[in-house]
Motif scaffolding. Sequence first.
Motif, PDB file in Angstrom:
ATOM      1  N   ARG A  91       0.816  -1.228   0.000  1.00  0.00           N
ATOM      2  CA  ARG A  91       0.000   0.000   0.000  1.00  0.00           C
ATOM      3  C   ARG A  91       0.842   1.267   0.000  1.00  0.00           C
ATOM      4  O   ARG A  91       0.456   2.277  -0.579  1.00  0.00           O
ATOM      5  N   SER A 129       7.439 -11.599  -5.122  1.00  0.00           N
ATOM      6  CA  SER A 129       6.327 -11.435  -4.176  1.00  0.00           C
ATOM      7  C   SER A 129       5.050 -12.083  -4.685  1.00  0.00           C
ATOM      8  O   SER A 129       4.796 -12.116  -5.897  1.00  0.00           O
ATOM      9  N   SER A 130       4.229 -12.536  -3.745  1.00  0.00           N
ATOM     10  CA  SER A 130       2.913 -13.087  -4.102  1.00  0.00           C
ATOM     11  C   SER A 130       2.046 -12.030  -4.785  1.00  0.00           C
ATOM     12  O   SER A 130       1.092 -12.363  -5.489  1.00  0.00           O
ATOM     13  N   TYR A 154       4.127  -1.646  -6.423  1.00  0.00           N
ATOM     14  CA  TYR A 154       5.020  -2.605  -5.760  1.00  0.00           C
ATOM     15  C   TYR A 154       5.049  -3.923  -6.546  1.00  0.00           C
ATOM     16  O   TYR A 154       6.112  -4.451  -6.880  1.00  0.00           O
ATOM     17  N   PHE A 181       7.611 -14.541  -2.247  1.00  0.00           N
ATOM     18  CA  PHE A 181       7.297 -14.685  -0.822  1.00  0.00           C
ATOM     19  C   PHE A 181       5.815 -14.419  -0.574  1.00  0.00           C
ATOM     20  O   PHE A 181       5.233 -13.518  -1.176  1.00  0.00           O
ATOM     21  N   PHE A 182       5.257 -15.188   0.351  1.00  0.00           N
ATOM     22  CA  PHE A 182       3.852 -15.020   0.747  1.00  0.00           C
ATOM     23  C   PHE A 182       3.783 -14.560   2.202  1.00  0.00           C
ATOM     24  O   PHE A 182       3.955 -15.353   3.124  1.00  0.00           O
ATOM     25  N   THR A 183       3.561 -13.257   2.397  1.00  0.00           N
ATOM     26  CA  THR A 183       3.314 -12.620   3.694  1.00  0.00           C
ATOM     27  C   THR A 183       4.085 -13.313   4.851  1.00  0.00           C
ATOM     28  O   THR A 183       3.511 -14.018   5.671  1.00  0.00           O
ATOM     29  N   ARG A 190       8.509  -7.035  10.574  1.00  0.00           N
ATOM     30  CA  ARG A 190       8.365  -5.673  10.028  1.00  0.00           C
ATOM     31  C   ARG A 190       7.206  -4.923  10.691  1.00  0.00           C
ATOM     32  O   ARG A 190       6.060  -5.374  10.618  1.00  0.00           O
ATOM     33  N   ALA A 194       0.798  -6.449   9.049  1.00  0.00           N
ATOM     34  CA  ALA A 194      -0.399  -6.619   9.880  1.00  0.00           C
ATOM     35  C   ALA A 194      -0.085  -7.255  11.232  1.00  0.00           C
ATOM     36  O   ALA A 194      -0.610  -6.804  12.263  1.00  0.00           O
ATOM     37  N   ARG A 197       1.457  -4.553  13.493  1.00  0.00           N
ATOM     38  CA  ARG A 197       0.520  -3.441  13.761  1.00  0.00           C
ATOM     39  C   ARG A 197      -0.598  -3.894  14.689  1.00  0.00           C
ATOM     40  O   ARG A 197      -0.960  -3.201  15.631  1.00  0.00           O
ATOM     41  N   PRO A 209      -7.128  -1.407  12.580  1.00  0.00           N
ATOM     42  CA  PRO A 209      -7.733  -1.175  11.263  1.00  0.00           C
ATOM     43  C   PRO A 209      -7.739  -2.458  10.436  1.00  0.00           C
ATOM     44  O   PRO A 209      -6.684  -3.013  10.143  1.00  0.00           O
ATOM     45  N   TYR A 211      -8.853  -4.145   6.980  1.00  0.00           N
ATOM     46  CA  TYR A 211      -9.283  -3.779   5.625  1.00  0.00           C
ATOM     47  C   TYR A 211     -10.274  -4.781   5.036  1.00  0.00           C
ATOM     48  O   TYR A 211     -10.297  -5.952   5.408  1.00  0.00           O
ATOM     49  N   MET A 216     -10.665 -11.049   4.009  1.00  0.00           N
ATOM     50  CA  MET A 216      -9.360 -11.216   3.360  1.00  0.00           C
ATOM     51  C   MET A 216      -8.787 -12.550   3.781  1.00  0.00           C
ATOM     52  O   MET A 216      -9.044 -13.011   4.900  1.00  0.00           O
ATOM     53  N   ARG A 218      -4.889 -14.687   3.686  1.00  0.00           N
ATOM     54  CA  ARG A 218      -3.471 -14.652   3.342  1.00  0.00           C
ATOM     55  C   ARG A 218      -2.828 -16.010   3.609  1.00  0.00           C
ATOM     56  O   ARG A 218      -3.183 -16.695   4.570  1.00  0.00           O
ATOM     57  N   ASP A 286      -4.482  -3.485  -2.941  1.00  0.00           N
ATOM     58  CA  ASP A 286      -4.465  -4.698  -2.119  1.00  0.00           C
ATOM     59  C   ASP A 286      -5.071  -5.881  -2.883  1.00  0.00           C
ATOM     60  O   ASP A 286      -5.852  -5.700  -3.822  1.00  0.00           O
TER      61      ASP A 286
HETATM   62  C1  UGA Z   1       3.224  -8.384   2.517  1.00  0.00           C
HETATM   63  C2  UGA Z   1       4.455  -7.480   2.423  1.00  0.00           C
HETATM   64  O1  UGA Z   1       4.170  -6.178   2.888  1.00  0.00           O
HETATM   65  C3  UGA Z   1       5.018  -7.401   1.049  1.00  0.00           C
HETATM   66  O2  UGA Z   1       6.285  -6.770   1.094  1.00  0.00           O
HETATM   67  C4  UGA Z   1       5.141  -8.780   0.487  1.00  0.00           C
HETATM   68  O3  UGA Z   1       5.662  -8.782  -0.785  1.00  0.00           O
HETATM   69  C5  UGA Z   1       3.783  -9.406   0.510  1.00  0.00           C
HETATM   70  O4  UGA Z   1       3.414  -9.569   1.862  1.00  0.00           O
HETATM   71  C6  UGA Z   1       3.746 -10.710  -0.161  1.00  0.00           C
HETATM   72  O5  UGA Z   1       4.071 -11.661   0.495  1.00  0.00           O
HETATM   73  O6  UGA Z   1       3.413 -10.724  -1.311  1.00  0.00           O
HETATM   74  P1  UGA Z   1       0.653  -8.089   2.612  1.00  0.00           P
HETATM   75  O7  UGA Z   1       0.183  -9.460   2.309  1.00  0.00           O
HETATM   76  O8  UGA Z   1      -0.223  -6.973   2.189  1.00  0.00           O
HETATM   77  O9  UGA Z   1       2.071  -7.757   1.985  1.00  0.00           O
HETATM   78  O10 UGA Z   1       0.957  -8.113   4.189  1.00  0.00           O
HETATM   79  P2  UGA Z   1       0.384  -7.265   5.394  1.00  0.00           P
HETATM   80  O11 UGA Z   1       0.670  -5.819   5.231  1.00  0.00           O
HETATM   81  O12 UGA Z   1       0.850  -7.899   6.646  1.00  0.00           O
HETATM   82  O13 UGA Z   1      -1.186  -7.463   5.253  1.00  0.00           O
HETATM   83  C7  UGA Z   1      -1.786  -8.720   5.500  1.00  0.00           C
HETATM   84  C8  UGA Z   1      -3.279  -8.573   5.439  1.00  0.00           C
HETATM   85  O14 UGA Z   1      -3.706  -7.707   6.497  1.00  0.00           O
HETATM   86  C9  UGA Z   1      -3.807  -7.932   4.163  1.00  0.00           C
HETATM   87  O15 UGA Z   1      -5.016  -8.539   3.821  1.00  0.00           O
HETATM   88  C10 UGA Z   1      -4.017  -6.476   4.523  1.00  0.00           C
HETATM   89  O16 UGA Z   1      -5.005  -5.848   3.763  1.00  0.00           O
HETATM   90  C11 UGA Z   1      -4.433  -6.608   5.968  1.00  0.00           C
HETATM   91  N1  UGA Z   1      -4.101  -5.423   6.793  1.00  0.00           N
HETATM   92  C12 UGA Z   1      -2.841  -4.949   6.834  1.00  0.00           C
HETATM   93  C13 UGA Z   1      -5.109  -4.855   7.536  1.00  0.00           C
HETATM   94  O17 UGA Z   1      -6.274  -5.278   7.495  1.00  0.00           O
HETATM   95  N2  UGA Z   1      -4.789  -3.777   8.316  1.00  0.00           N
HETATM   96  C14 UGA Z   1      -3.530  -3.272   8.386  1.00  0.00           C
HETATM   97  O18 UGA Z   1      -3.319  -2.290   9.111  1.00  0.00           O
HETATM   98  C15 UGA Z   1      -2.530  -3.871   7.633  1.00  0.00           C
END
Ligand code: UGA
Length: 326
Positions: A91, A129-130, A154, A181-183, A190, A194, A197, A209, A211, A216, A218, A286
């Motif tokens: 994001r 990345s996934s 990204y 990589f998958f989350t 980091r 999520a 946070r 928060p 989303y 969702m 993962r 997203d």
């Molecule tokens: C993460 C990493 O940030 C990327 O660098 C990486 O490439 C990616 O995984 C991947 O593996 O492809 P993401 O899956 O979006 O991306 O990981 P998070 O930021 O931890 O989010 C996980 C889930 O929680 C998502 O569905 C996101 O929408 C949700 N989320 C995240 C929230 O609901 N609230 C938040 O504050 C943050």
Amino acid sequence: MTILVTGAAGFIGMHVAEALLGGGRTVVGIDNLNPYYDVELKKKRLDRLRMYKNFTFYELDISDRSALYAALGAHPGISLAIHLAAQAGVRHSLTHPFDYTAANVTGFLAILEVSRQLDHLKHLVYASSSSVYGANNDLPYRVDQQTDRPVSLYAATKKANELMAHAYAHLYGIPMTGLRFFTVYGPWGRPDMAYWRFTEKIMKGESVPIYNHGDMKRDFTYIDDVVKGILEVLVHPPEKGGAEPPHKVYNIGNNRAEKLLDFVAIIEKTLGLEATRELLPMQPGDIKETFADIDPLRHDVGYEPATSLDEGLPKFVRWYQEYSED
Ligand code: UGA
């Protein structure tokens, strides 16, 4: 044997470097310590690596070609490289687009170019990345599915990495493997992701928060499984001299799509606290669901994830509780 790890102060980079150093390898680490998230955390990760005498570190930006060449010029014996330095975050790429092209396109090109100068380099493993699967692929995601419809910058830069690697493998015969990589989550993780946070906010009594109103899924992958996978891949470079260039791409995931709301519930249970859920709309860029087909990686290198979310997420939460008390 000298192994290059870029992004050594990053989450995955620190764990990979630590595993290599613990196994007696010599590691050259690079990182620019960028302020995308807490620099103090990055310095603490580096402190762990600096305890090993066979660790050499350079603070530099990979898009600064002359700095990169000067540093690696001192290590002509590098035989394996793991390239993890990147501007991460799906994001964030909407608000800081040029950081992504600088690190993930110009920086990646500098890594490819410098790889050509490393006469002993046998294999370059790099982070994809996934997110390259975009929004409309069937699940589970297979590496042979279409990935030319990214929904964030990204993801577009990560797909660009795969294309650039393919071209360089074709042109110069450098064996390369991209890992989608998958989350990835776990201790020393980091703060922008999520798991961190949510844990931090629940502990502070702040609202979480969530989303897409929590609708969702993962494929959350535990760091130890990812490290094991990277190290297996590293010693299995694609073969040179065949009909195809020596370049492969794999998914590295846990092979399970977990609901985001179940993920929140595991954190609550581990902390013994209830989250205040702030249900928000889907964020631009997203992806609603990720789920990795890992059969090719299983088949080629024997990768087998061993950590379920029920087991791995509490490990992160307990680590975070201790870390945040320091
Ligand atoms: C993460 C990493 O940030 C990327 O660098 C990486 O490439 C990616 O995984 C991947 O593996 O492809 P993401 O899956 O979006 O991306 O990981 P998070 O930021 O931890 O989010 C996980 C889930 O929680 C998502 O569905 C996101 O929408 C949700 N989320 C995240 C929230 O609901 N609230 C938040 O504050 C943050």
